[in-house]
Scaffold this motif. Structure first.
Motif, short mmCIF file in Angstrom:
data_model
loop_
_atom_site.label_atom_id
_atom_site.label_comp_id
_atom_site.label_asym_id
_atom_site.label_seq_id
_atom_site.Cartn_x
_atom_site.Cartn_y
_atom_site.Cartn_z
N ALA A 19 -41.70 -0.17 66.26
CA ALA A 19 -41.09 -0.53 65.09
C ALA A 19 -40.22 -0.85 64.96
O ALA A 19 -39.20 -2.09 64.76
CB ALA A 19 -41.88 0.59 63.32
N ILE A 20 -39.39 -0.16 65.37
CA ILE A 20 -37.71 -0.44 65.04
C ILE A 20 -37.27 -1.38 65.74
O ILE A 20 -36.37 -2.36 65.35
CB ILE A 20 -36.62 1.32 65.96
N ARG A 21 -37.53 -1.70 67.35
CA ARG A 21 -37.74 -2.98 68.23
C ARG A 21 -37.89 -4.48 67.74
O ARG A 21 -36.95 -4.55 67.54
CB ARG A 21 -38.09 -2.26 69.14
N SER A 22 -38.82 -3.85 66.48
CA SER A 22 -39.52 -5.08 66.13
C SER A 22 -38.91 -5.06 64.95
O SER A 22 -38.35 -6.81 63.98
CB SER A 22 -40.78 -4.68 65.33
N LEU A 23 -37.63 -4.60 63.88
CA LEU A 23 -37.34 -4.91 62.67
C LEU A 23 -35.94 -4.77 63.29
O LEU A 23 -35.73 -6.32 62.08
CB LEU A 23 -37.16 -3.25 62.06
N LEU A 24 -35.66 -4.97 63.88
CA LEU A 24 -33.58 -5.13 64.02
C LEU A 24 -32.87 -6.06 63.92
O LEU A 24 -32.47 -6.27 63.90
CB LEU A 24 -33.91 -4.04 66.26
N PRO A 25 -34.06 -7.50 65.07
CA PRO A 25 -33.68 -8.69 64.91
C PRO A 25 -33.54 -9.67 63.33
O PRO A 25 -32.90 -10.32 63.12
CB PRO A 25 -35.34 -9.46 65.17
N GLU A 26 -33.96 -8.57 62.11
CA GLU A 26 -33.90 -9.16 60.98
C GLU A 26 -32.74 -8.70 60.23
O GLU A 26 -31.56 -8.92 58.94
CB GLU A 26 -34.89 -8.50 60.29
N VAL A 27 -31.77 -7.35 61.32
CA VAL A 27 -30.48 -6.54 60.66
C VAL A 27 -30.03 -7.08 61.75
O VAL A 27 -29.09 -6.11 61.94
CB VAL A 27 -30.65 -5.75 59.98
N PRO A 28 -29.50 -8.45 62.33
CA PRO A 28 -28.95 -7.83 63.86
C PRO A 28 -27.38 -7.43 64.12
O PRO A 28 -26.76 -7.56 65.06
CB PRO A 28 -28.81 -9.78 64.17
N ASP A 29 -26.33 -7.72 62.74
CA ASP A 29 -25.55 -6.96 62.58
C ASP A 29 -25.26 -4.85 63.23
O ASP A 29 -24.86 -4.05 62.85
CB ASP A 29 -24.35 -7.60 61.70
#
Length: 114
Positions: A19-29
């Motif tokens: 789930a963390i890996r799937s959400l990280l692209p939404e907050v790339p910085d």
């Protein structure tokens, strides 16, 4: 629904690694950091001067209060670092951390033209 359009919930559950890996692209910085206390989601924001930094910190504080999900903030002359973790989830990451990160990014984009 975009993360920045969502709101935090009380007693958010810890996210698993997928789930963390799937959400990280939404907050790339933002980056995931681990230490002896747990895991946090952290980002440094950079500004032109102290006045701009404090304007951002004040806007961020308003959002934080409204969402009732408080980060560790480190404020300097031209920088502010925010680090979120969810204490009620055992100092692990929850949706709340990603929601606040996305909302912080939106504030930064409004104020700093990032």
């Amino acid at each position: 629904m975009k993360l920045a359009d969502r709101h935090c919930v009380h007693d958010a559950a810890a996210l698993d690694d997928a789930a963390i890996r799937s959400l990280l692209p939404e907050v790339p910085d933002w980056r995931v950091e681990s230490n002896v206390s747990g895991t946090c989601l952290a980002r440094e924001f950079v500004f032109r001067d102290f006045h701009e930094t404090m304007e951002f910190v004040n806007a961020l504080a308003f959002m934080i209060h409204r969402e009732d999900h408080h980060p560790i903030l480190t404020v300097g002359y031209r920088r502010c670092t925010a680090a979120w973790t969810t204490h009620s989830a055992g100092n692990r990451l929850s949706d709340n951390d990603f929601i606040c990160a996305a909302r912080a990014d939106a504030l930064y984009a409004e104020r700093a033209g990032a």
